[in-house]
Design a protein around this motif. Structure first.
Motif, PDB file in Angstrom:
ATOM      1  N   MET A 147       4.860  -2.699  -1.856  1.00  0.00           N
ATOM      2  CA  MET A 147       4.678  -2.853  -0.422  1.00  0.00           C
ATOM      3  C   MET A 147       5.569  -1.897   0.367  1.00  0.00           C
ATOM      4  SD  MET A 147       4.774  -6.446   1.675  1.00  0.00           S
ATOM      5  CE  MET A 147       6.556  -6.700   1.685  1.00  0.00           C
ATOM      6  N   ALA A 148       5.028  -1.395   1.442  1.00  0.00           N
ATOM      7  CA  ALA A 148       5.807  -0.533   2.327  1.00  0.00           C
ATOM      8  C   ALA A 148       6.594  -1.400   3.305  1.00  0.00           C
ATOM      9  CB  ALA A 148       4.867   0.397   3.103  1.00  0.00           C
ATOM     10  N   PRO A 149       7.806  -0.983   3.693  1.00  0.00           N
ATOM     11  CA  PRO A 149       8.514  -1.702   4.747  1.00  0.00           C
ATOM     12  C   PRO A 149       7.758  -1.560   6.061  1.00  0.00           C
ATOM     13  CG  PRO A 149       9.621   0.363   4.245  1.00  0.00           C
ATOM     14  CD  PRO A 149       8.554   0.189   3.206  1.00  0.00           C
ATOM     15  N   PHE A 150       7.985  -2.481   6.968  1.00  0.00           N
ATOM     16  CA  PHE A 150       7.300  -2.420   8.258  1.00  0.00           C
ATOM     17  C   PHE A 150       7.618  -1.090   8.946  1.00  0.00           C
ATOM     18  CE2 PHE A 150       7.210  -3.480  12.891  1.00  0.00           C
ATOM     19  CZ  PHE A 150       5.842  -3.659  12.988  1.00  0.00           C
ATOM     20  N   GLY A 152       6.846   1.835   7.563  1.00  0.00           N
ATOM     21  CA  GLY A 152       6.960   2.897   6.561  1.00  0.00           C
ATOM     22  C   GLY A 152       5.693   3.039   5.740  1.00  0.00           C
ATOM     23  N   ARG A 153       5.677   3.992   4.808  1.00  0.00           N
ATOM     24  CA  ARG A 153       4.530   4.159   3.916  1.00  0.00           C
ATOM     25  C   ARG A 153       4.926   4.306   2.449  1.00  0.00           C
ATOM     26  NH1 ARG A 153       3.071   9.786   2.964  1.00  0.00           N
ATOM     27  NH2 ARG A 153       4.331  11.231   4.204  1.00  0.00           N
ATOM     28  N   GLU A 154       6.229   4.257   2.157  1.00  0.00           N
ATOM     29  CA  GLU A 154       6.670   4.310   0.766  1.00  0.00           C
ATOM     30  C   GLU A 154       6.698   2.910   0.177  1.00  0.00           C
ATOM     31  OE1 GLU A 154      10.002   6.925  -0.421  1.00  0.00           O
ATOM     32  OE2 GLU A 154      10.272   7.195   1.737  1.00  0.00           O
ATOM     33  N   ARG A 155       6.397   2.821  -1.109  1.00  0.00           N
ATOM     34  CA  ARG A 155       6.463   1.524  -1.797  1.00  0.00           C
ATOM     35  C   ARG A 155       7.923   1.252  -2.187  1.00  0.00           C
ATOM     36  NH1 ARG A 155       1.849   1.205  -6.362  1.00  0.00           N
ATOM     37  NH2 ARG A 155       2.932   3.049  -7.127  1.00  0.00           N
ATOM     38  N   LEU A 156       8.592   0.475  -1.372  1.00  0.00           N
ATOM     39  CA  LEU A 156      10.008   0.186  -1.596  1.00  0.00           C
ATOM     40  C   LEU A 156      10.278  -1.281  -1.893  1.00  0.00           C
ATOM     41  CD1 LEU A 156      11.666   2.355   1.203  1.00  0.00           C
ATOM     42  CD2 LEU A 156      11.414   2.898  -1.227  1.00  0.00           C
ATOM     43  N   LEU A 157       9.316  -2.160  -1.579  1.00  0.00           N
ATOM     44  CA  LEU A 157       9.491  -3.593  -1.791  1.00  0.00           C
ATOM     45  C   LEU A 157       8.338  -4.143  -2.616  1.00  0.00           C
ATOM     46  CD1 LEU A 157      10.417  -4.588   1.863  1.00  0.00           C
ATOM     47  CD2 LEU A 157      11.980  -4.715  -0.089  1.00  0.00           C
ATOM     48  N   GLY A 158       8.607  -5.217  -3.331  1.00  0.00           N
ATOM     49  CA  GLY A 158       7.527  -5.894  -4.024  1.00  0.00           C
ATOM     50  C   GLY A 158       6.733  -6.749  -3.049  1.00  0.00           C
ATOM     51  N   SER A 159       5.625  -7.318  -3.531  1.00  0.00           N
ATOM     52  CA  SER A 159       4.913  -8.305  -2.714  1.00  0.00           C
ATOM     53  C   SER A 159       5.708  -9.607  -2.685  1.00  0.00           C
ATOM     54  CB  SER A 159       3.511  -8.550  -3.271  1.00  0.00           C
ATOM     55  OG  SER A 159       3.577  -8.961  -4.628  1.00  0.00           O
ATOM     56  N   LYS A 200      -9.360  -4.113   5.975  1.00  0.00           N
ATOM     57  CA  LYS A 200      -8.636  -2.907   6.392  1.00  0.00           C
ATOM     58  C   LYS A 200      -7.136  -3.132   6.569  1.00  0.00           C
ATOM     59  CE  LYS A 200      -9.432   1.024   9.485  1.00  0.00           C
ATOM     60  NZ  LYS A 200     -10.211   1.508  10.652  1.00  0.00           N
ATOM     61  N   ASP A 201      -6.711  -4.401   6.740  1.00  0.00           N
ATOM     62  CA  ASP A 201      -5.288  -4.658   6.986  1.00  0.00           C
ATOM     63  C   ASP A 201      -4.514  -5.020   5.721  1.00  0.00           C
ATOM     64  OD1 ASP A 201      -6.453  -7.142   6.586  1.00  0.00           O
ATOM     65  OD2 ASP A 201      -5.341  -8.131   8.188  1.00  0.00           O
ATOM     66  N   TRP A 202      -5.136  -4.874   4.548  1.00  0.00           N
ATOM     67  CA  TRP A 202      -4.458  -5.232   3.311  1.00  0.00           C
ATOM     68  C   TRP A 202      -3.523  -4.148   2.809  1.00  0.00           C
ATOM     69  CZ3 TRP A 202      -7.916  -8.147  -0.782  1.00  0.00           C
ATOM     70  CH2 TRP A 202      -8.279  -9.397  -0.253  1.00  0.00           C
ATOM     71  N   ALA A 203      -3.926  -2.905   2.939  1.00  0.00           N
ATOM     72  CA  ALA A 203      -3.170  -1.827   2.291  1.00  0.00           C
ATOM     73  C   ALA A 203      -3.377  -0.497   3.002  1.00  0.00           C
ATOM     74  CB  ALA A 203      -3.598  -1.704   0.824  1.00  0.00           C
ATOM     75  N   ILE A 204      -2.495   0.444   2.686  1.00  0.00           N
ATOM     76  CA  ILE A 204      -2.631   1.821   3.158  1.00  0.00           C
ATOM     77  C   ILE A 204      -2.734   2.735   1.948  1.00  0.00           C
ATOM     78  CG2 ILE A 204      -1.459   1.548   5.388  1.00  0.00           C
ATOM     79  CD1 ILE A 204       1.141   2.428   4.066  1.00  0.00           C
ATOM     80  N   ASP A 205      -3.339   3.918   2.155  1.00  0.00           N
ATOM     81  CA  ASP A 205      -3.422   4.870   1.056  1.00  0.00           C
ATOM     82  C   ASP A 205      -2.133   5.681   0.980  1.00  0.00           C
ATOM     83  OD1 ASP A 205      -3.539   6.824   3.045  1.00  0.00           O
ATOM     84  OD2 ASP A 205      -5.702   7.060   2.908  1.00  0.00           O
ATOM     85  N   GLU A 206      -2.093   6.677   0.124  1.00  0.00           N
ATOM     86  CA  GLU A 206      -0.864   7.448  -0.097  1.00  0.00           C
ATOM     87  C   GLU A 206      -0.431   8.241   1.140  1.00  0.00           C
ATOM     88  OE1 GLU A 206      -0.450   8.836  -4.533  1.00  0.00           O
ATOM     89  OE2 GLU A 206      -2.566   9.021  -3.965  1.00  0.00           O
ATOM     90  N   LYS A 207      -1.352   8.453   2.064  1.00  0.00           N
ATOM     91  CA  LYS A 207      -1.020   9.166   3.302  1.00  0.00           C
ATOM     92  C   LYS A 207      -0.543   8.228   4.411  1.00  0.00           C
ATOM     93  CE  LYS A 207      -4.397  12.854   2.430  1.00  0.00           C
ATOM     94  NZ  LYS A 207      -5.630  13.525   2.950  1.00  0.00           N
ATOM     95  N   GLY A 208      -0.589   6.915   4.126  1.00  0.00           N
ATOM     96  CA  GLY A 208      -0.160   5.954   5.128  1.00  0.00           C
ATOM     97  C   GLY A 208      -1.281   5.499   6.043  1.00  0.00           C
ATOM     98  N   GLU A 209      -2.522   5.774   5.653  1.00  0.00           N
ATOM     99  CA  GLU A 209      -3.669   5.389   6.469  1.00  0.00           C
ATOM    100  C   GLU A 209      -4.326   4.138   5.898  1.00  0.00           C
ATOM    101  OE1 GLU A 209      -6.209   8.781   6.530  1.00  0.00           O
ATOM    102  OE2 GLU A 209      -4.863   9.968   7.800  1.00  0.00           O
TER     103      GLU A 209
END
Length: 350
Positions: A147-150, A152-159, A200-209
């Motif tokens: 999961m990305a922090p609020f 952000g777009r990097e995966r830094l936290l678990g679910s 659409k609100d579940w996840a973002i792709d690698e670009k943060g979209e």
């Protein structure tokens, strides 16, 4: 072959045979199997018997210890820290909650943490152990960075899921079991297996979209529920599961699926509260039933026919599937039968 329905006991037996072939002893194989099938019974197929192939792969790669020697590293009247010895998380977690319940019965409140562990299935299994003992149960675990922090777009936290279960009287127990992300990774996995899109609100792709493609979401990052609210809870769960226990935390947690070169080394945290230290259990359950009935009989919003309590949908599903059987997809059956064949297990799902 198409989707098929199986009785609960048949799936437990099949799972036990697989796990014993992988090196687990009879008792541990039974414990893990019951937890897996309970997930299926509650309609959480992402954490059910379909997880056996990835567990098998990690055991075969030497990344999960099939014969752990679980140790108590620290202990006092109200708390303990267990070392899972890199075994399957279900095994140490079951023992941890058993110990937590025992201590809470004596001391009122107890907490037991687990380090050096792996994926442990559904949180609710352990908190429901507490409600069966007339206690309030809580369970937390950190996960690999999904999961990305609020903001952000990097995966830094678990679910970083959590569960809280509270016993009731004649009404079903209240069981909260949730990821701190909008959706658990397992739901994206299920969507990918079925070839379905995701909200659409579940996840973002690698670009943060934002994306509706589960494959892109799995490659990108999950989003926290409620924005900063889920984000804050995820941090809390990571602290009590990872930092307090001496396990990995944040981006250092191993991935069940992706890190096939190292153990997960995640942690879990369990808490039990003895209700009778505050109020007689009979009176508590009576009031719980009143609360539940007040909520369920209240006026419905437009478009709603029924108000559910937390865990009630899963409770109803459990009753239904225990009676009628658990449906497995064609893909899941093929994977499980292939695993059985490779391990020399004679039984097949058919």
């Amino acid at each position: 072959m198409s989707d098929m329905i199986f009785k609960c006991d048949n799936l437990i037996s099949f799972s036990q045979e697989i796990l014993k072939k992988l090196g687990l002893n009879e008792n541990d194989a039974k414990t893990v199997s019951k937890i897996l099938i309970e997930a299926d019974l509650r309609g959480i197929s992402s954490h059910g018997i379909a997880r056996l192939p990835i567990y098998a792969k990690r055991i075969e790669y030497g990344l999960i210890n099939p014969k752990p020697a679980i140790k108590v590293l620290e202990e006092n009247q109200t708390s303990a820290l267990l070392d899972a010895d890199n075994g399957m998380g279900h095994i140490a977690s079951y023992q941890a909650m058993e110990l937590c319940i025992k201590k809470a019965k004596i001391s009122g409140t107890a907490s037991v943490a687990v380090k050096n562990s792996n994926h442990f299935g559904i949180n609710a299994y352990y908190t429901m152990m507490a409600t069966k003992a007339n206690l309030i149960g809580m369970a937390f675990t950190n996960t690999s960075p999904l999961m990305a922090p609020f903001g952000g777009r990097e995966r830094l936290l678990g679910s970083n899921p959590l569960s809280i279960a509270i016993p009731a009287g004649n009404e079903p127990d209240v069981v909260i079991d949730m990821a701190t992300s909008v959706a658990a990774r397992g739901k994206l996995e299920v969507a990918e297996r079925k070839g379905e899109s995701i909200p659409k609100d579940w996840a973002i792709d690698e670009k943060g979209e934002a994306t509706i493609d589960p494959r892109k979401g799995l490659a990108g990052a999950l989003l926290p529920f409620g924005g900063p609210k889920g984000y804050g809870l995820a941090i809390f769960v990571d602290i009590v599961s990872g930092i307090i226990t001496g396990s990995n935390f944040g981006p250092n947690c191993g991935s069940l699926f992706e890190d096939l070169d190292r153990p997960q080394n995640i942690g879990h945290f369990f808490l039990a509260i003895n209700i009778e230290n505050f109020i007689e259990i009979k009176e508590f359950k009576k009031k719980m039933d009143i609360m539940i009935q007040n909520i369920k009989t209240s006026k419905k919003a437009v478009g709603f026919q029924r108000i559910y309590m937390p865990g009630e949908i899963e409770y109803d599903k459990h009753i239904e599937l225990l009676k009628n059987g658990i449906k497995l997809s064609e893909n899941t059956i093929e994977q499980l039968n292939k695993l059985a064949q490779n391990l020399g297990v004679p039984n097949r799902l058919s």
